[in-house]
Design an enzyme around this catalytic site. Sequence first.
Site, mmCIF file in Angstrom:
data_model
loop_
_atom_site.group_PDB
_atom_site.id
_atom_site.type_symbol
_atom_site.label_atom_id
_atom_site.label_comp_id
_atom_site.label_asym_id
_atom_site.label_seq_id
_atom_site.Cartn_x
_atom_site.Cartn_y
_atom_site.Cartn_z
ATOM 1 N N ASN A 111 0.820 -1.222 0.000
ATOM 2 C CA ASN A 111 0.000 0.000 0.000
ATOM 3 C C ASN A 111 0.853 1.272 0.000
ATOM 4 O O ASN A 111 0.591 2.200 -0.764
ATOM 5 C CB ASN A 111 -0.938 -0.002 1.209
ATOM 6 C CG ASN A 111 -1.907 -1.170 1.150
ATOM 7 O OD1 ASN A 111 -2.032 -1.819 0.116
ATOM 8 N ND2 ASN A 111 -2.585 -1.440 2.254
ATOM 9 N N THR A 156 -14.529 38.763 -30.981
ATOM 10 C CA THR A 156 -15.328 38.292 -29.848
ATOM 11 C C THR A 156 -16.578 37.694 -30.483
ATOM 12 O O THR A 156 -17.012 38.184 -31.541
ATOM 13 C CB THR A 156 -15.733 39.418 -28.876
ATOM 14 O OG1 THR A 156 -16.585 40.328 -29.566
ATOM 15 C CG2 THR A 156 -14.518 40.168 -28.326
ATOM 16 N N HIS A 157 -17.126 36.671 -29.879
ATOM 17 C CA HIS A 157 -18.269 35.954 -30.467
ATOM 18 C C HIS A 157 -17.946 35.468 -31.879
ATOM 19 O O HIS A 157 -18.854 35.287 -32.689
ATOM 20 C CB HIS A 157 -19.519 36.832 -30.512
ATOM 21 C CG HIS A 157 -19.825 37.533 -29.225
ATOM 22 N ND1 HIS A 157 -20.706 37.042 -28.283
ATOM 23 C CD2 HIS A 157 -19.330 38.688 -28.703
ATOM 24 C CE1 HIS A 157 -20.755 37.872 -27.250
ATOM 25 N NE2 HIS A 157 -19.927 38.869 -27.487
ATOM 26 N N SER A 278 -7.091 14.784 -48.965
ATOM 27 C CA SER A 278 -8.367 14.087 -48.998
ATOM 28 C C SER A 278 -8.303 13.004 -50.062
ATOM 29 O O SER A 278 -7.684 13.196 -51.105
ATOM 30 C CB SER A 278 -9.470 15.090 -49.326
ATOM 31 O OG SER A 278 -10.591 14.416 -49.850
ATOM 32 N N LYS A 284 -7.748 19.481 -51.260
ATOM 33 C CA LYS A 284 -7.784 19.659 -49.810
ATOM 34 C C LYS A 284 -6.417 19.514 -49.149
ATOM 35 O O LYS A 284 -5.594 18.700 -49.521
ATOM 36 C CB LYS A 284 -8.727 18.612 -49.180
ATOM 37 C CG LYS A 284 -10.182 18.835 -49.478
ATOM 38 C CD LYS A 284 -10.767 20.037 -48.760
ATOM 39 C CE LYS A 284 -10.861 19.877 -47.280
ATOM 40 N NZ LYS A 284 -11.938 18.991 -46.846
ATOM 41 N N ASN A 286 -5.726 19.268 -45.137
ATOM 42 C CA ASN A 286 -6.434 19.289 -43.851
ATOM 43 C C ASN A 286 -5.475 19.386 -42.667
ATOM 44 O O ASN A 286 -4.443 18.723 -42.658
ATOM 45 C CB ASN A 286 -7.282 18.025 -43.719
ATOM 46 C CG ASN A 286 -8.344 17.949 -44.789
ATOM 47 O OD1 ASN A 286 -8.926 18.968 -45.165
ATOM 48 N ND2 ASN A 286 -8.581 16.754 -45.303
ATOM 49 N N GLU A 291 -6.372 19.076 -35.446
ATOM 50 C CA GLU A 291 -7.680 18.487 -35.110
ATOM 51 C C GLU A 291 -7.515 17.346 -34.113
ATOM 52 O O GLU A 291 -8.333 17.174 -33.206
ATOM 53 C CB GLU A 291 -8.355 17.960 -36.375
ATOM 54 C CG GLU A 291 -8.809 19.064 -37.307
ATOM 55 C CD GLU A 291 -9.296 18.482 -38.626
ATOM 56 O OE1 GLU A 291 -10.509 18.475 -38.846
ATOM 57 O OE2 GLU A 291 -8.457 18.022 -39.423
ATOM 58 N N TYR A 318 -6.688 1.901 2.048
ATOM 59 C CA TYR A 318 -6.490 1.398 0.690
ATOM 60 C C TYR A 318 -7.659 0.499 0.278
ATOM 61 O O TYR A 318 -8.145 -0.307 1.057
ATOM 62 C CB TYR A 318 -5.168 0.602 0.587
ATOM 63 C CG TYR A 318 -4.954 0.001 -0.789
ATOM 64 C CD1 TYR A 318 -4.407 0.757 -1.810
ATOM 65 C CD2 TYR A 318 -5.340 -1.310 -1.079
ATOM 66 C CE1 TYR A 318 -4.232 0.224 -3.092
ATOM 67 C CE2 TYR A 318 -5.169 -1.852 -2.344
ATOM 68 C CZ TYR A 318 -4.618 -1.081 -3.348
ATOM 69 O OH TYR A 318 -4.446 -1.596 -4.599
ATOM 70 N N LYS A 326 -4.049 4.146 -12.078
ATOM 71 C CA LYS A 326 -2.863 4.165 -12.948
ATOM 72 C C LYS A 326 -3.172 4.326 -14.433
ATOM 73 O O LYS A 326 -2.552 5.170 -15.088
ATOM 74 C CB LYS A 326 -1.993 2.939 -12.669
ATOM 75 C CG LYS A 326 -1.263 3.107 -11.359
ATOM 76 C CD LYS A 326 -0.733 1.807 -10.812
ATOM 77 C CE LYS A 326 -0.703 1.858 -9.309
ATOM 78 N NZ LYS A 326 -2.044 1.748 -8.682
HETATM 79 N N1 ARG Z 1 -1.298 -3.300 -8.046
HETATM 80 C C1 ARG Z 1 -1.918 -2.884 -6.818
HETATM 81 C C2 ARG Z 1 -2.232 -1.355 -6.910
HETATM 82 O O1 ARG Z 1 -1.722 -0.725 -7.773
HETATM 83 C C3 ARG Z 1 -1.040 -3.220 -5.732
HETATM 84 C C4 ARG Z 1 -1.599 -3.029 -4.381
HETATM 85 C C5 ARG Z 1 -2.222 -4.226 -3.873
HETATM 86 N N2 ARG Z 1 -2.294 -4.053 -2.463
HETATM 87 C C6 ARG Z 1 -3.045 -4.842 -1.731
HETATM 88 N N3 ARG Z 1 -3.073 -4.577 -0.482
HETATM 89 N N4 ARG Z 1 -3.746 -5.786 -2.278
HETATM 90 O O2 ARG Z 1 -2.985 -0.813 -6.156
#
Ligand code: ARG
Length: 458
Positions: A111, A156-157, A278, A284, A286, A291, A318, A326
């Site tokens: 954790n 503006t606008h 295009s 064209k 582009n 974009e 946790y 992630k």
């Molecule tokens: N891959 C997990 C994460 O990113 C690892 C943590 C898992 N911890 C646990 N107490 N099960 O959160």
Amino acid sequence: MAEKLWGSRFTGSLGLLAQKFTYSISYDAKLAPYDCISGIAHARMLGKVGIIASKDASAIIKGLEKLLADIEEGRYQPDLTAEDIHSDIQTKLKKLIGAPADRLHTARSRNDQVVTAVRLYCLNHLENIMARLDVLQIAMIRFADKNTDVIIPAYTHLQSAQVVLLAHHVLAYVEMFERDKERFSDAAKRVSLNTLGACALSGTTLPTDRQQVTKELELLATSANSMDSVADRDFLIEILSDIAITGMHLTRLCEDLILWVTSEFNFISLDDAFCTGSSIMPHKKNPDVLELIRGTASRFPGRLMELLVLMKGLPLTYNRDMQMDKPALFDAVETLEDMLPLMAELFGGITVKRDVLKQRINAESFFSVDILDYLVKKGASYRQAHDTVGLMVKECLDKGASLRDLSREQLRIFSPLLDVDVKDLLDADVSVRGKKSFGSTNPKMVRKQIDIWKKRLA
Ligand code: ARG
């Protein structure tokens, strides 16, 4: 099948579908270097305070340094059957150095380990983003510097309003990107927190020296509450919010440039390197890169919302949900990192259509506020002056006439304060040079701003 960090309590094993669904190594492998770095600091501390023997600490540090070198040189192959990168590093370390590896996890939990690695990742990438914003600003300043004599219509606008220096318009974005950098830099102060040593959630009975780890990791502070350390992800939400703001700025810049390359505006052209053709319309060209920056930036607020919803209502501390911080973080950070140098490069390939622009800045309506100011300087109230100029515009529009053609007598019908010298104001150069207020589009002030930016970004 890779070894678990928690196997002994179980008789059965995690089902295959559950493994596939819960394992994070496919996306968290990029935390590998940060996990090694924090592991090294942790092992050194454990050895120093005598929680583990110093020869074990040395063996662990050497092993992790070897893995770190492997990672940096592209030799590290994450085992995709491992639960996450943290487990994988532990397993690889054991293979490399044997029994001492089992002592690394002392006074540490995944954790606090995960959140610390993520913090180190963020600090590194915040530096990247700020450096890339610098590069973009430098490209924009170079462009402004080359075009200080170019005047363009401003809106503006999306209705023609007044004329400004092209450089002034570009510098507006340089200001925005500067504030973006300040936000990233400010966020980094809160990211720079050592959360390692919070352990699972309550700290440890072992005599750790967390301050030493903070120092070794070159972090600004040591987290003061073990539960907060492992439970919160506010620093990620803050970074994603800052990324969303920068992305929003980029989309506005894209939109301005996309308008400017249309045949209707025709202010600039882009280098072929940033455009496509295009398949059906041979004429064209582009602006796809612009974009797609505009389009891809829609992911940023999406990712921000994802994290806000992810964290909302989670009980301390946790929860496995938090693993899903992630994909959102990595995607937002690395997408922005890709966009910024591209945008900087694109600025180097802009050609300004000076001749076209010269024709576009003569419309008398651009100068209505300058005429208004003229009347105010002669003693009219702002309201009176506004009415007078409004009538003049209406009359000219109705009759298809031009202010330039009005005689002194005809001008006087609108206001006794008007004289033929008001016609001198119907000129874009005069208009920009006439601006006096600090921060205006006055060419001398814009020049000064460019010089200030050049110094600041040097
Ligand atoms: N891959 C997990 C994460 O990113 C690892 C943590 C898992 N911890 C646990 N107490 N099960 O959160």
